[in-house]
Design a protein around this motif. Structure first.
Motif, short mmCIF file in Angstrom:
data_model
loop_
_atom_site.label_atom_id
_atom_site.label_comp_id
_atom_site.label_asym_id
_atom_site.label_seq_id
_atom_site.Cartn_x
_atom_site.Cartn_y
_atom_site.Cartn_z
N SER A 56 -21.41 -4.31 71.72
CA SER A 56 -22.00 -5.13 72.79
C SER A 56 -22.69 -6.33 72.16
CB SER A 56 -23.01 -4.29 73.59
OG SER A 56 -23.64 -5.08 74.54
N SER A 57 -21.98 -7.42 72.02
CA SER A 57 -22.54 -8.57 71.31
C SER A 57 -23.63 -9.25 72.11
CB SER A 57 -21.45 -9.58 70.95
OG SER A 57 -20.95 -10.18 72.11
N GLY A 58 -24.62 -9.72 71.37
CA GLY A 58 -25.72 -10.47 71.96
C GLY A 58 -25.72 -11.87 71.40
N LYS A 59 -26.87 -12.33 70.92
CA LYS A 59 -26.97 -13.68 70.37
C LYS A 59 -26.18 -13.79 69.07
CE LYS A 59 -31.33 -15.16 72.31
NZ LYS A 59 -32.67 -15.66 72.01
N ILE A 60 -25.71 -15.00 68.81
CA ILE A 60 -24.96 -15.29 67.59
C ILE A 60 -25.67 -16.44 66.88
CG2 ILE A 60 -22.76 -16.08 66.65
CD1 ILE A 60 -21.45 -14.89 69.17
N TYR A 61 -25.96 -16.26 65.59
CA TYR A 61 -26.62 -17.30 64.80
C TYR A 61 -25.76 -17.66 63.62
CZ TYR A 61 -31.10 -17.29 67.17
OH TYR A 61 -32.09 -17.44 68.10
N ALA A 62 -25.65 -18.95 63.37
CA ALA A 62 -24.99 -19.44 62.17
C ALA A 62 -26.08 -19.93 61.23
CB ALA A 62 -24.04 -20.58 62.52
N ASP A 71 -25.67 -6.98 67.73
CA ASP A 71 -25.03 -5.91 68.50
C ASP A 71 -26.16 -5.15 69.18
OD1 ASP A 71 -23.18 -4.19 69.57
OD2 ASP A 71 -22.19 -3.78 67.67
N VAL A 72 -26.35 -5.39 70.48
CA VAL A 72 -27.53 -4.95 71.21
C VAL A 72 -27.79 -3.46 71.02
CG1 VAL A 72 -28.59 -4.79 73.49
CG2 VAL A 72 -27.23 -6.78 72.89
N ASN A 73 -29.01 -3.15 70.61
CA ASN A 73 -29.52 -1.79 70.41
C ASN A 73 -28.92 -1.07 69.21
OD1 ASN A 73 -31.49 0.02 71.20
ND2 ASN A 73 -30.10 1.18 72.48
N LEU A 74 -28.06 -1.74 68.44
CA LEU A 74 -27.44 -1.08 67.29
C LEU A 74 -27.76 -1.75 65.97
CD1 LEU A 74 -23.89 -0.39 68.76
CD2 LEU A 74 -25.79 1.21 68.53
N GLY A 75 -27.68 -3.08 65.90
CA GLY A 75 -27.95 -3.78 64.65
C GLY A 75 -27.34 -5.17 64.64
N ILE A 93 -25.83 -4.44 59.45
CA ILE A 93 -27.21 -4.02 59.23
C ILE A 93 -27.61 -3.17 60.42
CG2 ILE A 93 -29.58 -4.77 58.87
CD1 ILE A 93 -28.41 -7.43 57.79
N LYS A 94 -27.72 -1.88 60.21
CA LYS A 94 -28.08 -0.95 61.28
C LYS A 94 -29.58 -1.06 61.53
CE LYS A 94 -28.40 3.96 62.26
NZ LYS A 94 -28.27 5.30 61.68
N LEU A 95 -29.94 -1.38 62.76
CA LEU A 95 -31.34 -1.48 63.15
C LEU A 95 -31.44 -1.04 64.61
CD1 LEU A 95 -34.22 -2.28 62.44
CD2 LEU A 95 -33.67 -4.61 63.15
N GLU A 96 -31.64 0.24 64.81
CA GLU A 96 -31.66 0.79 66.16
C GLU A 96 -32.80 0.21 66.99
OE1 GLU A 96 -31.77 5.02 65.83
OE2 GLU A 96 -29.79 5.12 64.93
N GLY A 97 -32.51 -0.09 68.23
CA GLY A 97 -33.52 -0.59 69.15
C GLY A 97 -33.67 -2.09 69.18
N ASN A 98 -32.85 -2.83 68.41
CA ASN A 98 -32.98 -4.29 68.43
C ASN A 98 -32.34 -4.88 69.68
OD1 ASN A 98 -30.22 -3.92 67.46
ND2 ASN A 98 -30.29 -6.10 67.14
N PHE A 99 -32.91 -5.98 70.13
CA PHE A 99 -32.37 -6.66 71.30
C PHE A 99 -32.21 -8.16 71.06
CE2 PHE A 99 -34.11 -2.83 73.14
CZ PHE A 99 -33.07 -2.45 73.99
N ASP A 100 -32.68 -8.65 69.92
CA ASP A 100 -32.66 -10.09 69.70
C ASP A 100 -32.65 -10.36 68.20
OD1 ASP A 100 -32.68 -12.76 70.19
OD2 ASP A 100 -34.66 -12.82 71.13
#
Length: 106
Positions: A56-62, A71-75, A93-100
């Motif tokens: 579930s893709s969220g924001k994309i940064y270059a 990847d919302v809530n995953l990393g 990079i696995k980071l559970e609970g991320n939204f941004d």
């Protein structure tokens, strides 16, 4: 005199008006923290792994030669963008609970 009578009637009528304490207002629990010690959080929730598929893709940064896809809530997915016509996924990079995701100060 009419003003005095009107004022007296308004004050007298306000005595019959009361507030209902059992109104439609209730207490709501808006947010509740999830508490976990730092050692078990680091062992379970944060890790750098091989690339995985985006769920579930969220924001994309270059940033420089890299692309970071949230990847919302995953990393975060890390892509090598040295060749913009064919970016290569290099890590997750696995980071559970991320939204941004954001980048600050270079």
């Amino acid at each position: 005199m009419k003003n005095f009578v009107f004022l007296f009637c308004a004050i007298a009528l306000s005595a019959f008006v009361s507030c209902d304490d059992d109104g439609p207002y209730e207490d709501y629990l808006v947010a509740r923290p999830i508490v976990q010690d730092a050692i078990s959080f680091k062992a379970e929730a944060i890790d750098i792994t091989e690339p995985v598929a985006i769920v579930s893709s969220g924001k994309i940064y270059a940033y420089q030669d890299y692309i970071f896809v949230n990847d919302v809530n995953l990393g975060f997915h890390v892509l090598d963008n040295k060749n913009p016509s064919a970016p290569e996924s290099i890590a997750f990079i696995k980071l559970e609970g991320n939204f941004d995701i954001s980048i600050k100060d270079d």
